[in-house]
Write a protein that holds these residues in place. Sequence first.
Motif, PDB file in Angstrom:
ATOM      1  N   LYS A 206      28.208  -7.035  46.404  1.00 57.52           N
ATOM      2  CA  LYS A 206      28.930  -8.302  46.605  1.00 57.52           C
ATOM      3  C   LYS A 206      30.438  -8.140  46.482  1.00 57.52           C
ATOM      4  O   LYS A 206      31.196  -9.076  46.775  1.00 57.52           O
ATOM      5  CB  LYS A 206      28.451  -9.356  45.612  1.00 57.52           C
ATOM      6  CG  LYS A 206      28.756  -9.037  44.164  1.00 57.52           C
ATOM      7  CD  LYS A 206      28.262 -10.142  43.244  1.00 57.52           C
ATOM      8  CE  LYS A 206      28.617  -9.851  41.790  1.00 57.52           C
ATOM      9  NZ  LYS A 206      28.153 -10.938  40.898  1.00 57.52           N
ATOM     10  N   GLY A 207      30.903  -6.963  46.071  1.00 51.52           N
ATOM     11  CA  GLY A 207      32.334  -6.716  45.970  1.00 51.52           C
ATOM     12  C   GLY A 207      32.935  -7.233  44.685  1.00 51.52           C
ATOM     13  O   GLY A 207      32.227  -7.591  43.739  1.00 51.52           O
TER      14      GLY A 207
ATOM     15  N   THR B 190      32.352  -6.092  52.321  1.00 50.69           N
ATOM     16  CA  THR B 190      33.043  -6.678  51.167  1.00 50.69           C
ATOM     17  C   THR B 190      34.277  -5.852  50.806  1.00 50.69           C
ATOM     18  O   THR B 190      35.256  -6.397  50.284  1.00 50.69           O
ATOM     19  CB  THR B 190      32.107  -6.813  49.949  1.00 50.69           C
ATOM     20  OG1 THR B 190      31.471  -5.553  49.671  1.00 50.69           O
ATOM     21  CG2 THR B 190      31.044  -7.862  50.205  1.00 50.69           C
ATOM     22  N   LEU B 191      34.254  -4.568  51.094  1.00 46.16           N
ATOM     23  CA  LEU B 191      35.458  -3.747  50.922  1.00 46.16           C
ATOM     24  C   LEU B 191      36.582  -4.294  51.800  1.00 46.16           C
ATOM     25  O   LEU B 191      37.719  -4.477  51.332  1.00 46.16           O
ATOM     26  CB  LEU B 191      35.166  -2.288  51.282  1.00 46.16           C
ATOM     27  CG  LEU B 191      36.382  -1.356  51.390  1.00 46.16           C
ATOM     28  CD1 LEU B 191      37.105  -1.229  50.058  1.00 46.16           C
ATOM     29  CD2 LEU B 191      35.959   0.017  51.920  1.00 46.16           C
TER      30      LEU B 191
ATOM     31  N   VAL C  97      42.038   2.417  43.270  1.00 46.23           N
ATOM     32  CA  VAL C  97      41.036   3.262  43.925  1.00 46.23           C
ATOM     33  C   VAL C  97      39.747   2.445  44.000  1.00 46.23           C
ATOM     34  O   VAL C  97      39.175   2.081  42.970  1.00 46.23           O
ATOM     35  CB  VAL C  97      40.807   4.577  43.167  1.00 46.23           C
ATOM     36  CG1 VAL C  97      39.729   5.407  43.864  1.00 46.23           C
ATOM     37  CG2 VAL C  97      42.111   5.369  43.062  1.00 46.23           C
ATOM     38  N   TYR C  98      39.319   2.144  45.199  1.00 45.74           N
ATOM     39  CA  TYR C  98      38.176   1.263  45.425  1.00 45.74           C
ATOM     40  C   TYR C  98      37.015   2.096  45.967  1.00 45.74           C
ATOM     41  O   TYR C  98      37.094   2.644  47.064  1.00 45.74           O
ATOM     42  CB  TYR C  98      38.568   0.164  46.418  1.00 45.74           C
ATOM     43  CG  TYR C  98      37.649  -1.034  46.499  1.00 45.74           C
ATOM     44  CD1 TYR C  98      36.266  -0.905  46.634  1.00 45.74           C
ATOM     45  CD2 TYR C  98      38.176  -2.327  46.457  1.00 45.74           C
ATOM     46  CE1 TYR C  98      35.443  -2.016  46.714  1.00 45.74           C
ATOM     47  CE2 TYR C  98      37.360  -3.453  46.545  1.00 45.74           C
ATOM     48  CZ  TYR C  98      35.992  -3.287  46.671  1.00 45.74           C
ATOM     49  OH  TYR C  98      35.172  -4.386  46.746  1.00 45.74           O
ATOM     50  N   VAL C  99      35.945   2.196  45.186  1.00 45.55           N
ATOM     51  CA  VAL C  99      34.720   2.876  45.607  1.00 45.55           C
ATOM     52  C   VAL C  99      33.726   1.795  46.015  1.00 45.55           C
ATOM     53  O   VAL C  99      33.366   0.942  45.204  1.00 45.55           O
ATOM     54  CB  VAL C  99      34.138   3.749  44.477  1.00 45.55           C
ATOM     55  CG1 VAL C  99      32.886   4.481  44.962  1.00 45.55           C
ATOM     56  CG2 VAL C  99      35.180   4.741  43.976  1.00 45.55           C
ATOM     57  N   SER C 100      33.303   1.805  47.268  1.00 43.36           N
ATOM     58  CA  SER C 100      32.508   0.701  47.796  1.00 43.36           C
ATOM     59  C   SER C 100      31.210   1.188  48.430  1.00 43.36           C
ATOM     60  O   SER C 100      31.187   2.197  49.138  1.00 43.36           O
ATOM     61  CB  SER C 100      33.316  -0.061  48.853  1.00 43.36           C
ATOM     62  OG  SER C 100      32.496  -1.009  49.509  1.00 43.36           O
TER      63      SER C 100
END
Length: 215
Positions: free
Chosen positions: A148-149, A175-176, A167-170
């Motif tokens: 769901k982010g 949703t990213l 730093v976004y790990v998705s």
Amino acid sequence: SLVQNVNAANTNVIFGDRTDVLWGREYIMDTIHGISFAISARSFYQVNPEQTEVLYAEALRLAELTGEETVIDAYCGIGSISLCLAKGAKQVYGVEIVPQAIEDARANAKLNKMDNVTFEVGKAEEVIPAWFKDGIVADVLVVDPPRKGCDEALLETILKMKPKRVVYVSCNPSTLARDMLVLTDGGYEAKVVQPVDMFPQTTHVECVTVLQRQI
């Protein structure tokens, strides 16, 4: 190990509060980047160990740690990313909503003799604003949310805190993209989006993204 979880509630929550070890140990062990992890049945852990090494190596590369940074790891689980970050950071703070996962995270920090990591149970969108209010400001903030982010309140706190890098790990590109739009509108620029195929021959893919603060 063979572990039985009992959930008598008629809800969409997967796990109940009772977990019985029927055979074997309460934990299984794995190693990532030279760090040992004890993993219990109710704790989140990546299911593809070879690609997990690739995924975390990419996250560490994009974090660009020098040993002087304060890092916050949202949705930290058993501390798998947190402890990898701790090898190159001054201090790491991890938050996770599942109490058992935080128990595992603290045990894993002790197991690996790491004393520059602090873990807290709670919702990232509640704990991180409280940390910020107490004067804890991240140079680098790492998020690895569920499909769901990120919660809107967490994104608002990131924009107020203004870490140098996010730093976004998705595990969900849609949703990213949604959350990246909020961050880019708030003064960040996406520098890299690197897919990592954790689930071969399926439609699912993980992505590691770094967003750099511009203003």
